[in-house]
Design an enzyme around this catalytic site. Structure first.
Site, PDB file in Angstrom:
ATOM      1  N   HIS A   1       8.531 -23.724   9.416  1.00  0.00           N
ATOM      2  CA  HIS A   1       9.007 -24.954  10.048  1.00  0.00           C
ATOM      3  C   HIS A   1      10.342 -25.332   9.444  1.00  0.00           C
ATOM      4  CE1 HIS A   1       8.501 -28.017   6.825  1.00  0.00           C
ATOM      5  NE2 HIS A   1       7.544 -27.225   6.388  1.00  0.00           N
ATOM      6  N   CYS A   2      11.140 -26.082  10.217  1.00  0.00           N
ATOM      7  CA  CYS A   2      12.398 -26.622   9.713  1.00  0.00           C
ATOM      8  C   CYS A   2      12.253 -28.139   9.669  1.00  0.00           C
ATOM      9  CB  CYS A   2      13.576 -26.187  10.579  1.00  0.00           C
ATOM     10  SG  CYS A   2      13.443 -26.695  12.309  1.00  0.00           S
ATOM     11  N   ALA A   3      13.352 -28.875   9.823  1.00  0.00           N
ATOM     12  CA  ALA A   3      13.289 -30.331   9.688  1.00  0.00           C
ATOM     13  C   ALA A   3      12.490 -30.992  10.785  1.00  0.00           C
ATOM     14  CB  ALA A   3      14.707 -30.911   9.663  1.00  0.00           C
ATOM     15  N   THR A   4      12.459 -30.375  11.982  1.00  0.00           N
ATOM     16  CA  THR A   4      11.791 -31.024  13.113  1.00  0.00           C
ATOM     17  C   THR A   4      10.933 -30.087  13.959  1.00  0.00           C
ATOM     18  OG1 THR A   4      13.765 -30.662  14.471  1.00  0.00           O
ATOM     19  CG2 THR A   4      13.587 -32.785  13.350  1.00  0.00           C
ATOM     20  N   ARG A   5      10.960 -28.777  13.696  1.00  0.00           N
ATOM     21  CA  ARG A   5      10.287 -27.823  14.585  1.00  0.00           C
ATOM     22  C   ARG A   5       9.247 -26.966  13.855  1.00  0.00           C
ATOM     23  NH1 ARG A   5      15.092 -25.136  18.292  1.00  0.00           N
ATOM     24  NH2 ARG A   5      16.550 -26.865  18.228  1.00  0.00           N
TER      25      ARG A   5
END
Length: 568
Positions: free
Chosen positions: A25-29
């Site tokens: 995952h990244c900051a929002t996904r």
């Protein structure tokens, strides 16, 4: 939000645990790598509560959650029992395009290290501000904090060695050991000047000496070579001695190959690309920020923005700043926030209003994906306003030569990254580019979409069945609410508010029910035009944000009763 329920639902909708080969995952996904992407029920996922949208990029199936994505990720990990993917590896794997493989690889190795890079970069920026405000740059406090800001970028090869090993499924400790050799004090002692190339030899073979701290491409090439070297040795070394000889040979072969061939190639390519991009910014300063400011929302949608990260980091390491992305990305992010806030202020839908206002503020702070996938991508007009606002703000940033001095997610919280060693001029210009982007975007979105008619008659008729929502005291404008929920504003003439009701005769009153074709008002066109005002009459759908599109379907001359706009 019940994240356990969300995790169960999402795992089921992407094809089950057995269809998941990797998850990050990244900051929002949430970033799923699926064995068979066709098993994912995209439309059902989009309708799931807590999901802002879906994107497919770089061979990944990405589900946009927003800022609470870490909680969703942990819930999925727990649901999967700590293991990502099931044991079933059967079935044909989808063949990926080379571009998808590259973007997937870049995103996978950079996403986990971004918090460290961004945090360190902002520490450096705050230190620059502190020095401008009088802090002693030779004092121990500055030196200790500066070490914290320098470390992640200086040891970037080690951080990438970790993420590359996980992505390539190689031994993490061998990878880190080889990366450590690139920045070992005894090796760096051989270098007389950073970024100047010198020569030495090993076993009589010429070795090009280059600075590898803060570099990107050399460690990536090294990690890829390690995978193949390790695989080859695993096949040819007898099992009885493999435990002893395999790591020795791996370190020797991969290490010498890196120092003699791969490292110098990667160093020259990396510096060459970042220099070329900065040269472009120097000689055509307005172009790059305009392009980035305009198309950045589309880049985020496709995941292409991760492809710029290596060159941004290389540029910061080489020259101390970058003009490749952030000067255009900053106004683009602000434009995204402005558009989302405009939608929030105007929409009557409570759920959309809450999402738009919240994600609008988040976008202004530097995280745009909730606004992009939750709001602006839904409406063509809104997205176009974002792109125009970002491009115009980027033009100013390009003309004034705005630079970014540390890696960051540009927004209000990261403005210190635009403070340079020469004072506040750079950050002032960065702020002006933000204001321009905000005003252009907000002004373009706030009124709504519609059409304008040059009057050839004195009578104005209702274009819808509905209710008179408002009659302006100056009689020159009438607002209607159609039975289908469309808010229509009819403004007779340009700047005619200054007539204060002269030459207008309103035939309806607020709250009155009307049908399509009913007479609303009569104006004296000749008298209005004689006083110097134009009788061009805009008809605006003031709640454009509540619909997916407002399209003009008729041009040229129109008669009473002819449809002009289509709302859907």
């Amino acid at each position: 939000m019940d994240f356990e329920k969300l995790a169960e639902t999402l795992v089921s909708l992407v094809g089950g645990a057995g269809n998941i080969s990797n998850l990050t995952h990244c900051a929002t996904r949430l970033r799923f790598t699926l064995k068979d992407e066709s098993k994912a029920q995209e439309e059902q996922i989009k309708k799931t509560k807590g999901v802002l949208g879906v994107a497919k990029s770089g061979g990944q199936f990405q589900i946009i959650i927003g800022q609470r994505v870490p909680e969703a990720y942990k819930a999925i990990e727990k649901h999967l029992g700590g293991a990502v993917g099931g044991a079933d590896e059967e079935g044909p794997k989808e063949k990926k395009k080379i571009s998808e493989v590259i973007f997937d690889f870049v995103a996978s190795i950079f996403t986990p290290i971004l918090p460290a890079i961004i945090g360190a970069g902002l520490i450096k920026s705050f230190l620059s501000l502190a020095v401008l405000l009088g802090m002693d740059a030779e004092g121990s406090t500055y030196l200790f904090i500066n070490v914290l800001g320098d470390a992640p970028l200086y040891f970037l090869p080690l951080l990438l060695a970790v993420t590359c090993s996980k992505k390539l499924n190689t031994n993490t400790f061998l990878n880190v050991a080889l990366a450590g050799a690139l920045v070992h004090p005894n090796y760096t002692a051989l270098l007389t000047d950073a970024f100047n190339i010198h020569f030495s030899s090993v076993f009589g073979i010429p070795v090009t000496l280059a600075t590898y701290s803060s570099t990107v491409i050399p460690v990536i090439l090294m990690s890829i070579s390690l995978k193949y070297i390790d695989g080859f040795l695993d096949k040819v070394i007898p099992k009885i001695v493999k435990f002893f000889f395999k790591p020795v040979l791996t370190l020797l072969i991969a290490g010498l190959l890196t120092f003699i061939v791969l490292g110098p190639i990667g160093f020259v390519v990396g510096v060459g690309i970042s220099t070329a991009l900065n040269t472009l910014s120097t000689h055509v300063g307005w172009l790059v920020p305009v392009i980035i400011g305009g198309v950045f929302p589309l880049m985020v949608t496709t995941g292409m923005h991760y492809g710029i990260v290596p060159f941004m980091l290389q540029s910061i390491a080489a020259v101390g700043y970058e003009q490749i992305c952030c000067p255009g990305n900053l106004p683009s992010n602000i434009a995204q926030g402005a558009a989302s806030l405009a939608v929030g202020f105007r929409t009557k839908k409570s759920e959309l209003k809450q999402l738009a206002l919240t994600s609008g503020v988040t976008a202004l702070l530097g995280t745009t994906e909730p606004a992009l996938f939750g709001v602006t991508l839904r409406y063509k007009k809104v997205l176009s306003c974002v792109m125009i606002g970002g491009a115009v703000g980027g033009l100013y940033a390009g003309i004034t030569g705005v630079k970014c001095f540390s890696f960051c997610s540009p927004g209000l919280l990261a403005l210190v990254a635009f403070i340079g060693p020469d004072g506040f001029t750079n950050i002032i210009n960065a702020c002006i580019s933000m204001v321009i982007a905000f005003i252009v975007t907000f002004a373009g979105e706030i009124l709504g979409k519609g059409a304008a008619v040059q009057l050839e008659s004195d009578e104005i008729y209702s274009p819808v069945n509905g209710t008179i929502a408002s009659v302006f005291p100056t009689k020159h404008a009438i607002g209607l609410l159609s039975d289908d929920g469309v808010e229509v504003l009819i403004h007779v003439g340009i700047d005619t508010v200054q007539l204060e009701g002269k030459h207008y005769d309103v035939k309806v009153e607020t709250g009155q029910k009307v049908k399509k074709g009913d007479l609303l008002l009569v104006c004296d066109r000749a008298a209005i035009e004689k006083e110097g005002y134009k009788t061009v009459t805009p008809m605006i759908i003031s709640n454009t944000a509540d619909f997916s599109d407002v399209e003009m379907i008729t041009g040229g001359k129109v008669k009473k009763g002819t449809p002009v706009l289509k709302v859907r």
